[in-house]
Design a protein around this motif. Sequence first.
Motif, mmCIF file in Angstrom:
data_model
loop_
_atom_site.group_PDB
_atom_site.id
_atom_site.type_symbol
_atom_site.label_atom_id
_atom_site.label_comp_id
_atom_site.label_asym_id
_atom_site.label_seq_id
_atom_site.Cartn_x
_atom_site.Cartn_y
_atom_site.Cartn_z
ATOM 1 N N THR A 52 0.851 -1.302 -0.035
ATOM 2 C CA THR A 52 0.107 0.064 -0.085
ATOM 3 C C THR A 52 0.666 1.237 -0.064
ATOM 4 O OG1 THR A 52 -1.752 -0.864 1.321
ATOM 5 C CG2 THR A 52 -1.706 1.213 1.090
ATOM 6 N N LEU A 53 1.992 1.161 0.716
ATOM 7 C CA LEU A 53 2.820 2.452 1.068
ATOM 8 C C LEU A 53 3.717 2.543 -0.443
ATOM 9 C CD1 LEU A 53 3.503 2.669 4.711
ATOM 10 C CD2 LEU A 53 1.981 3.854 3.447
ATOM 11 N N ALA A 54 4.530 1.328 -0.788
ATOM 12 C CA ALA A 54 5.022 1.533 -2.039
ATOM 13 C C ALA A 54 4.551 2.151 -3.315
ATOM 14 C CB ALA A 54 5.508 0.036 -2.083
ATOM 15 N N ALA A 55 2.836 1.882 -3.043
ATOM 16 C CA ALA A 55 2.231 2.378 -4.227
ATOM 17 C C ALA A 55 1.725 3.630 -4.051
ATOM 18 C CB ALA A 55 0.946 1.437 -4.650
ATOM 19 N N ASN A 56 1.890 4.393 -3.035
ATOM 20 C CA ASN A 56 1.389 5.614 -2.348
ATOM 21 C C ASN A 56 2.494 6.933 -3.028
ATOM 22 O OD1 ASN A 56 0.777 7.890 -0.540
ATOM 23 N ND2 ASN A 56 -0.930 6.968 -0.307
ATOM 24 N N ALA A 57 1.826 7.850 -3.783
ATOM 25 C CA ALA A 57 2.626 8.768 -4.138
ATOM 26 C C ALA A 57 3.131 9.906 -2.940
ATOM 27 C CB ALA A 57 2.004 9.912 -5.210
ATOM 28 N N ILE A 58 2.241 9.986 -1.893
ATOM 29 C CA ILE A 58 2.764 10.770 -0.902
ATOM 30 C C ILE A 58 3.645 10.199 -0.114
ATOM 31 C CG2 ILE A 58 1.844 11.739 1.546
ATOM 32 C CD1 ILE A 58 -0.800 11.947 0.163
ATOM 33 N N TRP A 59 3.845 8.790 0.176
ATOM 34 C CA TRP A 59 4.810 8.141 1.069
ATOM 35 C C TRP A 59 6.101 8.098 0.287
ATOM 36 C CZ3 TRP A 59 5.037 6.469 5.730
ATOM 37 C CH2 TRP A 59 6.166 5.395 5.941
ATOM 38 N N GLY A 60 5.886 7.929 -1.167
ATOM 39 C CA GLY A 60 7.145 7.852 -1.987
ATOM 40 C C GLY A 60 7.857 9.310 -1.965
ATOM 41 N N LYS A 61 7.229 10.409 -2.220
ATOM 42 C CA LYS A 61 7.655 11.672 -2.404
ATOM 43 C C LYS A 61 8.102 12.220 -1.091
ATOM 44 C CE LYS A 61 6.342 16.552 -3.329
ATOM 45 N NZ LYS A 61 5.212 17.335 -3.722
ATOM 46 N N GLU A 62 7.623 11.923 -0.047
ATOM 47 C CA GLU A 62 8.237 12.410 1.220
ATOM 48 C C GLU A 62 9.442 11.602 1.728
ATOM 49 O OE1 GLU A 62 4.995 15.028 3.600
ATOM 50 O OE2 GLU A 62 5.472 13.102 4.572
ATOM 51 N N VAL A 63 9.333 10.239 1.649
ATOM 52 C CA VAL A 63 10.427 9.546 1.979
ATOM 53 C C VAL A 63 11.818 9.855 1.118
ATOM 54 C CG1 VAL A 63 11.606 7.231 1.928
ATOM 55 C CG2 VAL A 63 9.296 7.448 2.989
ATOM 56 N N SER A 64 11.669 10.097 -0.246
ATOM 57 C CA SER A 64 12.611 10.199 -1.058
ATOM 58 C C SER A 64 13.221 11.898 -1.046
ATOM 59 C CB SER A 64 12.327 10.110 -2.637
ATOM 60 O OG SER A 64 11.221 11.210 -2.981
ATOM 61 N N SER A 65 12.147 12.787 -0.722
ATOM 62 C CA SER A 65 13.004 13.914 -0.247
ATOM 63 C C SER A 65 13.436 14.206 1.145
ATOM 64 C CB SER A 65 11.807 14.983 -0.567
ATOM 65 O OG SER A 65 10.588 14.925 0.478
ATOM 66 N N ASN A 66 13.262 13.272 1.934
ATOM 67 C CA ASN A 66 13.813 13.476 3.537
ATOM 68 C C ASN A 66 15.025 12.372 3.304
ATOM 69 O OD1 ASN A 66 13.989 13.764 5.980
ATOM 70 N ND2 ASN A 66 12.476 12.503 6.651
ATOM 71 N N ASP A 67 15.261 11.449 4.050
ATOM 72 C CA ASP A 67 16.316 10.841 4.219
ATOM 73 C C ASP A 67 16.583 9.539 3.489
ATOM 74 O OD1 ASP A 67 14.635 9.261 5.913
ATOM 75 O OD2 ASP A 67 15.968 9.384 7.560
ATOM 76 N N GLY A 68 15.483 9.417 2.850
ATOM 77 C CA GLY A 68 15.454 7.984 1.861
ATOM 78 C C GLY A 68 14.556 6.722 2.722
ATOM 79 N N ALA A 69 14.254 7.147 3.855
ATOM 80 C CA ALA A 69 13.481 6.161 4.676
ATOM 81 C C ALA A 69 12.376 6.657 5.414
ATOM 82 C CB ALA A 69 14.779 5.447 5.711
ATOM 83 N N HIS A 70 12.576 7.652 5.985
ATOM 84 C CA HIS A 70 11.201 8.243 6.880
ATOM 85 C C HIS A 70 10.857 9.288 6.222
ATOM 86 C CE1 HIS A 70 14.516 6.700 9.520
ATOM 87 N NE2 HIS A 70 13.428 6.225 10.124
ATOM 88 N N PRO A 71 9.301 9.492 6.256
ATOM 89 C CA PRO A 71 8.480 10.372 5.522
ATOM 90 C C PRO A 71 8.705 11.660 6.360
ATOM 91 C CG PRO A 71 7.223 8.938 6.897
ATOM 92 C CD PRO A 71 8.512 8.338 7.096
ATOM 93 N N TYR A 72 7.784 12.625 6.055
ATOM 94 C CA TYR A 72 7.452 13.753 6.840
ATOM 95 C C TYR A 72 6.238 13.606 7.391
ATOM 96 C CZ TYR A 72 11.333 15.882 4.482
ATOM 97 O OH TYR A 72 12.695 16.274 3.932
ATOM 98 N N ALA A 73 5.435 14.832 7.940
ATOM 99 C CA ALA A 73 4.106 14.669 8.643
ATOM 100 C C ALA A 73 3.066 13.947 7.775
ATOM 101 C CB ALA A 73 3.696 15.977 9.125
ATOM 102 N N LYS A 74 2.947 14.309 6.507
ATOM 103 C CA LYS A 74 1.903 13.792 5.705
ATOM 104 C C LYS A 74 1.862 12.305 5.504
ATOM 105 C CE LYS A 74 0.980 17.707 2.731
ATOM 106 N NZ LYS A 74 1.240 18.410 1.464
ATOM 107 N N GLY A 75 3.203 11.838 5.245
ATOM 108 C CA GLY A 75 3.516 10.292 5.449
ATOM 109 C C GLY A 75 3.137 9.616 6.708
ATOM 110 N N TYR A 76 3.352 10.176 7.685
ATOM 111 C CA TYR A 76 2.917 9.375 9.083
ATOM 112 C C TYR A 76 1.443 9.689 9.080
ATOM 113 C CZ TYR A 76 7.728 8.907 10.692
ATOM 114 O OH TYR A 76 8.936 8.408 10.747
ATOM 115 N N LYS A 77 0.648 10.637 8.885
ATOM 116 C CA LYS A 77 -0.788 10.927 8.875
ATOM 117 C C LYS A 77 -1.322 9.713 7.827
ATOM 118 C CE LYS A 77 -4.351 14.393 8.091
ATOM 119 N NZ LYS A 77 -5.161 13.615 7.058
ATOM 120 N N LEU A 78 -0.918 9.755 6.762
ATOM 121 C CA LEU A 78 -1.471 8.559 5.991
ATOM 122 C C LEU A 78 -1.156 6.967 6.828
ATOM 123 C CD1 LEU A 78 -2.049 7.411 2.969
ATOM 124 C CD2 LEU A 78 0.528 7.368 2.559
ATOM 125 N N LEU A 79 0.063 6.916 7.148
ATOM 126 C CA LEU A 79 0.178 5.585 7.908
ATOM 127 C C LEU A 79 -0.949 5.413 8.999
ATOM 128 C CD1 LEU A 79 1.288 2.837 8.431
ATOM 129 C CD2 LEU A 79 3.381 4.202 9.229
#
Length: 197
Positions: free
Chosen positions: A156-183
């Motif tokens: 589910t997260l691998a296919a989610n654009a929000i998760w992917g964008k936040e992880v890639s623009s952060n440290d490559g592993a962790h999301p920002y607030a929107k990713g955690y809200k999604l989870l």
Amino acid sequence: MKDIRICYVGDSFVNGTGDPEKLGWCGRLSAMSQSEDREITHYNLGVRRETSTDILKRWKHEVSCRFIDSEDTYVVFSFGVNDTVWEEGGVRVGLNESLASLENILLEAKESYPVIMIGPTPVNDAEQNERIKKYDEVYKEFCEEHFVAYLSIFDTLAANAIWGKEVSSNDGAHPYAKGYKLLAEIIYEWDTWWFKG
């Protein structure tokens, strides 16, 4: 009003690393689960870089000392990503050892508390993601065999654009607030989550 205690036990993803709002998914999930007849006290027991073997060593003491004189107690486990990190020519914790830790943790925990397990999350590394997915599949199979509720979130997260964008623009592993809200929202909507509305 019911006094509900929840321990969230795991790694940096449980800790909420990368979230500028310092809530992670655990804080958001507890806030979503609060109600007029339910007072939730949540304990975030996420530690950065910890593997399944690290968590095995500490979870019981850390949980038990927070549940003294409490009746409505619940434990949420989530870990596995750090086990799959490649260091010095191999993964930090091999699949068999990781599964053994999972088994020891969950089988003991479920004897004393209602327990659920949230699977590991994808990162911005294709090779590591292959390993994470394999660990996730093995974890899920074990939990199904031993009647521990398990939520696989990898696909589910691998296919989610929000998760992917936040992880890639952060440290490559962790999301920002929107990713955690999604989870948090995914877990809240899961049929097995204990507290709705």
